[in-house]
Design a protein around this motif. Structure first.
Motif: not given
Length: 429
Positions: A79-91
């Protein structure tokens, strides 16, 4: 790498097939085998989170090995896999290191400032409140996974907790209740690495060697919890500290050669202070930490005019060196940890990714998809600029090691990652 040889029978069969009406081939069948990949969670530390180049930032997060595995698992029911990514603005995340120049083999490395901090803070990162399946926390250890206050001290874990959970919820509690069907577990590196990267000097809970029996007990608690519902999964062994560039780049012989080139008369040997407080001549069995390369200490005279590291009265301090006796001690603990990991995994029927053996192979050099990879600093392609964590290419290697072990254990057919599509060190333009 497989070799394909066409014998006469196969050639004849191909010629016969060529004379027949062409047919559209069906894609190779894929299967999850005996595993269920519909909800995969990844438990681990900085390596699992995608930490690289001395920091946690968006590009590293995206190519973390669990994300690469999950992408391939999708072909067999994942299934989908979620990660706690930073936003593009906070890359830029917490900030990281960048190679700005490489002149005659000498690197210039500069920090890139983080931009994911909460307003008015240089410590606390912007909170992430969504679903999380990549549960990698930089700095996490097996022993500290059971210490609730550590969640307040670790900025990467604090970011994933609600205010009410901070300081009251341990990592062991945090990973529970995820309703997972499959897991990966790669913890234990920091239980030895913290001691090693601090030169064998213990100052707090993050750089002690976890007691062997304590490690085995707590690791079994983790495994028992993750398999409580009959879930299948994979565990990974802990690398040999001597397999990473952090301990193989700055050598006693290289320092001595540089000193002799500058002043032959003044350079007879490199002197170090050992963990026992003794001072002696260094050999290449003594591992000098990578940051010494840029510390600006070597050869600098003290108030008495004695150059640093080139005289027994001004030796390289113990915290800069994992001396040969300390190396043997770390190896002994790592071997014990790995024995526990394998024993517990075998008892539960879990797959094992033997990272210890694999990274020792990488150290000597391997070829993957026509790409030569080794553990040399900067040029080797596998390790990032901090000399400990992986490049995108290194993550692809580890992802494939996990995939191969999963497929072998559970009879699944998860495709491997094309390693050549991922970069090593990013060189300046």
């Amino acid at each position: 790498m497989k070799k394909y040889i066409l014998n006469g029978f196969v050639v004849a069969a191909l010629l016969f097939a060529a004379s027949c009406k062409p047919e559209i081939e069906s894609p190779a069948s894929t299967t999850a085998g005996q595993a269920n990949f519909s909800k995969y969670i990844a438990v681990g530390n900085s390596l699992t989170s995608g930490y690289a180049d001395g920091g946690l930032y968006l590009e590293g997060q995206k190519v973390a090995y669990p994300n690469l595995i999950a992408e391939k698992m999708a072909t067999v029911g994942g299934g989908s896999f979620t990660s706690p990514f930073f936003t593009d603005a906070q890359a830029n995340g917490s900030g990281y290191l960048s190679l700005t120049a490489l002149v005659n083999g000498t690197p210039t490395i500069a920090p890139v400032a983080g931009n994911a901090f909460r307003p008015g803070s240089t410590t606390f990162l912007t909170k992430y409140t969504g679903e999380v399946q990549n549960l990698g926390i930089p700095g996490m250890r097996v022993d500290l996974a059971f210490a609730a206050p550590y969640g307040a001290a670790n900025q990467y874990m604090e970011r994933l907790l609600t205010d009410a959970q901070v300081g009251t919820v341990s990592y062991f509690q945090f990973i529970q209740g995820r309703n997972h069907t499959f897991f990966s577990l790669w913890l234990g590196n920091n239980d030895a690495l913290g001691y090693a990267t601090n030169g064998g000097v213990t100052t707090d809970a993050t750089n002690v060697l976890t007691d062997k029996s304590t490690f085995s007990l707590l690791y079994s608690n983790l495994v028992n919890t993750l398999t409580a519902g009959g879930q299948k999964g994979i565990v990974a062994t802990i690398p040999d500290v001597t397999a990473i560039p952090y301990f193989n780049t700055v050598t006693a012989s290289a320092l001595l050669a540089a000193a002799k080139a500058s002043n032959p008369a003044a350079a007879a040997a490199i002197f170090i202070q050992t963990g026992t407080g003794a001072v002696r001549i260094a050999t290449n069995e003594d591992l000098i930490r990578l940051p010494f390369q840029s510390a600006g200490l070597f050869g600098v005279p003290n108030a008495s005019g004695i150059p640093y590291g080139l005289h027994p009265l001004n030796p390289i301090a113990n915290n800069w060196v994992l001396d040969k006796d300390e190396v043997l001690k770390v190896k002994d603990y790592v071997n014990s940890y790995n024995s526990s990991i394998k024993s517990l995994a075998n008892g539960k029927g879990l797959a094992i990714a033997d990272v210890y053996n694999y990274l020792n192979q990488v150290k000597t050099g391997i070829m993957v998809n026509g790409v030569g990879i080794n553990s040399s600093f900067i040029t080797g392609g596998a390790f990032s600029l901090d000399g400990v964590h992986l490049t995108p290419r290194g993550n692809a290697l580890i992802a494939n090691l996990f995939v191969d072990a999963i497929n072998t254990k559970y009879g699944s057919t998860i495709p491997v990652v094309d390693v050549s599509q991922y970069r090593g060190i990013k060189f300046p333009n």
